[in-house]
Design a protein around this motif. Structure first.
Motif, PDB file in Angstrom:
ATOM      1  N   GLY A   1      -5.515  11.701   1.748  1.00 55.58           N
ATOM      2  CA  GLY A   1      -6.119  11.074   2.910  1.00 55.58           C
ATOM      3  C   GLY A   1      -6.425   9.598   2.769  1.00 55.58           C
ATOM      4  O   GLY A   1      -6.963   8.983   3.686  1.00 55.58           O
ATOM      5  N   ARG A   2      -6.089   8.997   1.633  1.00 53.78           N
ATOM      6  CA  ARG A   2      -6.441   7.595   1.372  1.00 53.78           C
ATOM      7  C   ARG A   2      -5.182   6.739   1.262  1.00 53.78           C
ATOM      8  O   ARG A   2      -4.174   7.169   0.709  1.00 53.78           O
ATOM      9  CB  ARG A   2      -7.241   7.442   0.071  1.00 53.78           C
ATOM     10  CG  ARG A   2      -8.431   8.372  -0.107  1.00 53.78           C
ATOM     11  CD  ARG A   2      -9.433   8.378   0.998  1.00 53.78           C
ATOM     12  NE  ARG A   2     -10.132   7.118   1.140  1.00 53.78           N
ATOM     13  CZ  ARG A   2     -10.947   6.832   2.156  1.00 53.78           C
ATOM     14  NH1 ARG A   2     -11.145   7.719   3.111  1.00 53.78           N
ATOM     15  NH2 ARG A   2     -11.545   5.679   2.236  1.00 53.78           N
ATOM     16  N   VAL A   3      -5.263   5.509   1.780  1.00 52.51           N
ATOM     17  CA  VAL A   3      -4.203   4.513   1.630  1.00 52.51           C
ATOM     18  C   VAL A   3      -4.732   3.472   0.656  1.00 52.51           C
ATOM     19  O   VAL A   3      -5.749   2.825   0.924  1.00 52.51           O
ATOM     20  CB  VAL A   3      -3.832   3.868   2.983  1.00 52.51           C
ATOM     21  CG1 VAL A   3      -2.817   2.755   2.783  1.00 52.51           C
ATOM     22  CG2 VAL A   3      -3.297   4.917   3.947  1.00 52.51           C
ATOM     23  N   ILE A   4      -4.032   3.328  -0.457  1.00 55.89           N
ATOM     24  CA  ILE A   4      -4.504   2.468  -1.544  1.00 55.89           C
ATOM     25  C   ILE A   4      -3.456   1.395  -1.830  1.00 55.89           C
ATOM     26  O   ILE A   4      -2.265   1.659  -1.855  1.00 55.89           O
ATOM     27  CB  ILE A   4      -4.764   3.298  -2.826  1.00 55.89           C
ATOM     28  CG1 ILE A   4      -5.719   4.469  -2.535  1.00 55.89           C
ATOM     29  CG2 ILE A   4      -5.282   2.417  -3.956  1.00 55.89           C
ATOM     30  CD1 ILE A   4      -7.111   4.068  -2.088  1.00 55.89           C
ATOM     31  N   SER A   5      -3.940   0.174  -2.085  1.00 54.95           N
ATOM     32  CA  SER A   5      -3.039  -0.932  -2.401  1.00 54.95           C
ATOM     33  C   SER A   5      -2.649  -0.888  -3.869  1.00 54.95           C
ATOM     34  O   SER A   5      -3.259  -0.182  -4.680  1.00 54.95           O
ATOM     35  CB  SER A   5      -3.710  -2.275  -2.096  1.00 54.95           C
ATOM     36  OG  SER A   5      -4.716  -2.553  -3.049  1.00 54.95           O
ATOM     37  N   LYS A   6      -1.655  -1.677  -4.199  1.00 61.96           N
ATOM     38  CA  LYS A   6      -1.167  -1.724  -5.578  1.00 61.96           C
ATOM     39  C   LYS A   6      -2.275  -2.151  -6.544  1.00 61.96           C
ATOM     40  O   LYS A   6      -2.312  -1.711  -7.684  1.00 61.96           O
ATOM     41  CB  LYS A   6       0.032  -2.670  -5.679  1.00 61.96           C
ATOM     42  CG  LYS A   6       0.794  -2.526  -6.965  1.00 61.96           C
ATOM     43  CD  LYS A   6       2.129  -3.216  -6.909  1.00 61.96           C
ATOM     44  CE  LYS A   6       2.906  -2.907  -8.174  1.00 61.96           C
ATOM     45  NZ  LYS A   6       4.244  -3.477  -8.138  1.00 61.96           N
ATOM     46  N   SER A   7      -3.211  -2.994  -6.071  1.00 62.42           N
ATOM     47  CA  SER A   7      -4.309  -3.440  -6.934  1.00 62.42           C
ATOM     48  C   SER A   7      -5.484  -2.460  -6.939  1.00 62.42           C
ATOM     49  O   SER A   7      -6.473  -2.680  -7.637  1.00 62.42           O
ATOM     50  CB  SER A   7      -4.807  -4.819  -6.501  1.00 62.42           C
ATOM     51  OG  SER A   7      -5.475  -4.735  -5.247  1.00 62.42           O
ATOM     52  N   GLY A   8      -5.381  -1.367  -6.153  1.00 59.09           N
ATOM     53  CA  GLY A   8      -6.422  -0.345  -6.151  1.00 59.09           C
ATOM     54  C   GLY A   8      -7.408  -0.422  -4.997  1.00 59.09           C
ATOM     55  O   GLY A   8      -8.333   0.387  -4.917  1.00 59.09           O
ATOM     56  N   ARG A   9      -7.223  -1.368  -4.097  1.00 57.46           N
ATOM     57  CA  ARG A   9      -8.138  -1.497  -2.948  1.00 57.46           C
ATOM     58  C   ARG A   9      -7.841  -0.412  -1.918  1.00 57.46           C
ATOM     59  O   ARG A   9      -6.684  -0.113  -1.629  1.00 57.46           O
ATOM     60  CB  ARG A   9      -8.000  -2.875  -2.321  1.00 57.46           C
ATOM     61  CG  ARG A   9      -8.932  -3.063  -1.145  1.00 57.46           C
ATOM     62  CD  ARG A   9      -8.933  -4.477  -0.617  1.00 57.46           C
ATOM     63  NE  ARG A   9      -9.633  -4.492   0.661  1.00 57.46           N
ATOM     64  CZ  ARG A   9      -9.428  -5.383   1.605  1.00 57.46           C
ATOM     65  NH1 ARG A   9      -8.567  -6.367   1.428  1.00 57.46           N
ATOM     66  NH2 ARG A   9     -10.090  -5.326   2.729  1.00 57.46           N
TER      67      ARG A   9
ATOM     68  N   CYS B   1       0.848  -1.184   0.000  1.00 55.74           N
ATOM     69  CA  CYS B   1       0.000   0.000   0.000  1.00 55.74           C
ATOM     70  C   CYS B   1       0.883   1.234   0.000  1.00 55.74           C
ATOM     71  O   CYS B   1       2.020   1.195   0.466  1.00 55.74           O
ATOM     72  CB  CYS B   1      -0.889   0.036   1.244  1.00 55.74           C
ATOM     73  SG  CYS B   1      -2.150  -1.247   1.316  1.00 55.74           S
ATOM     74  N   GLU B   2       0.341   2.338  -0.500  1.00 59.62           N
ATOM     75  CA  GLU B   2       1.051   3.610  -0.466  1.00 59.62           C
ATOM     76  C   GLU B   2       0.096   4.711  -0.056  1.00 59.62           C
ATOM     77  O   GLU B   2      -1.109   4.569  -0.113  1.00 59.62           O
ATOM     78  CB  GLU B   2       1.701   3.919  -1.818  1.00 59.62           C
ATOM     79  CG  GLU B   2       2.868   3.010  -2.118  1.00 59.62           C
ATOM     80  CD  GLU B   2       3.758   3.488  -3.251  1.00 59.62           C
ATOM     81  OE1 GLU B   2       3.482   4.532  -3.868  1.00 59.62           O
ATOM     82  OE2 GLU B   2       4.765   2.796  -3.514  1.00 59.62           O
ATOM     83  N   GLY B   3       0.702   5.815   0.345  1.00 60.68           N
ATOM     84  CA  GLY B   3      -0.062   6.973   0.782  1.00 60.68           C
ATOM     85  C   GLY B   3       0.265   7.278   2.228  1.00 60.68           C
ATOM     86  O   GLY B   3       1.282   6.815   2.747  1.00 60.68           O
ATOM     87  N   PRO B   4      -0.553   8.053   2.877  1.00 63.69           N
ATOM     88  CA  PRO B   4      -1.864   8.508   2.400  1.00 63.69           C
ATOM     89  C   PRO B   4      -1.751   9.653   1.386  1.00 63.69           C
ATOM     90  O   PRO B   4      -1.084  10.646   1.641  1.00 63.69           O
ATOM     91  CB  PRO B   4      -2.557   8.983   3.672  1.00 63.69           C
ATOM     92  CG  PRO B   4      -1.442   9.383   4.584  1.00 63.69           C
ATOM     93  CD  PRO B   4      -0.284   8.493   4.237  1.00 63.69           C
TER      94      PRO B   4
END
Length: 138
Positions: free
Chosen positions: A58-66, A52-55
């Motif tokens: 304000g959002r933490v998103i996984s490599k697959s977009g979740r 995952c990357e971020g925030p």
């Protein structure tokens, strides 16, 4: 009392099942007064887990977009509760969507950074706990 990212103590809790052992941090833990924490594990996320990357925004998103923002926020709240329980005054973090201090991964999964703090580091700072990047200690 200080808290630190558990991976810095050799605990294999990073997304890839590895750690970021830092001998200076490990020595601080051994002397007492530093408690290792892993917000992701406290939130119930498995190890290993999807990167995952971020925030970012304000959002933490996984490599697959979740979107994992809720999980990362839950872990941050648990770390804040622990910090209050033990009277922690400082948190020492390393690069992750939870623990980053001063720079976060840019959300492109290319290894790039942008200014910012991880979810946990930001919450701790908002609640009067000093946050320190491990790079400033070594």
């Amino acid at each position: 009392m200080k808290l630190c990212s558990a991976c810095l103590c050799g605990i294999n809790c990073r997304w890839n099942g590895k750690n970021r052992l830092n001998d200076k941090i490990l020595a601080m833990v051994a002397r007492g007064g530093v408690l290792p924490v892993c917000p992701e594990q406290l939130a119930g996320l498995p190890t290993p887990r999807e990167a995952c990357e971020g925030p970012i925004d304000g959002r933490v998103i996984s490599k697959s977009g979740r979107d994992f923002t809720d999980e990362f926020t839950r872990g941050a709240v648990k770390v804040l509760e622990l910090a209050r329980a033990v009277g922690a005054t400082e948190f020492i973090g390393t690069e992750s969507p939870s623990c980053s201090v001063g720079k976060i991964y840019d959300g492109k999964f290319s290894g790039g950074f942008v200014p910012g703090n991880g979810i946990t580091a930001a919450l701790l700072k908002e609640n009067g706990i000093k946050i320190t990047n491990v790079a400033d200690i070594i």
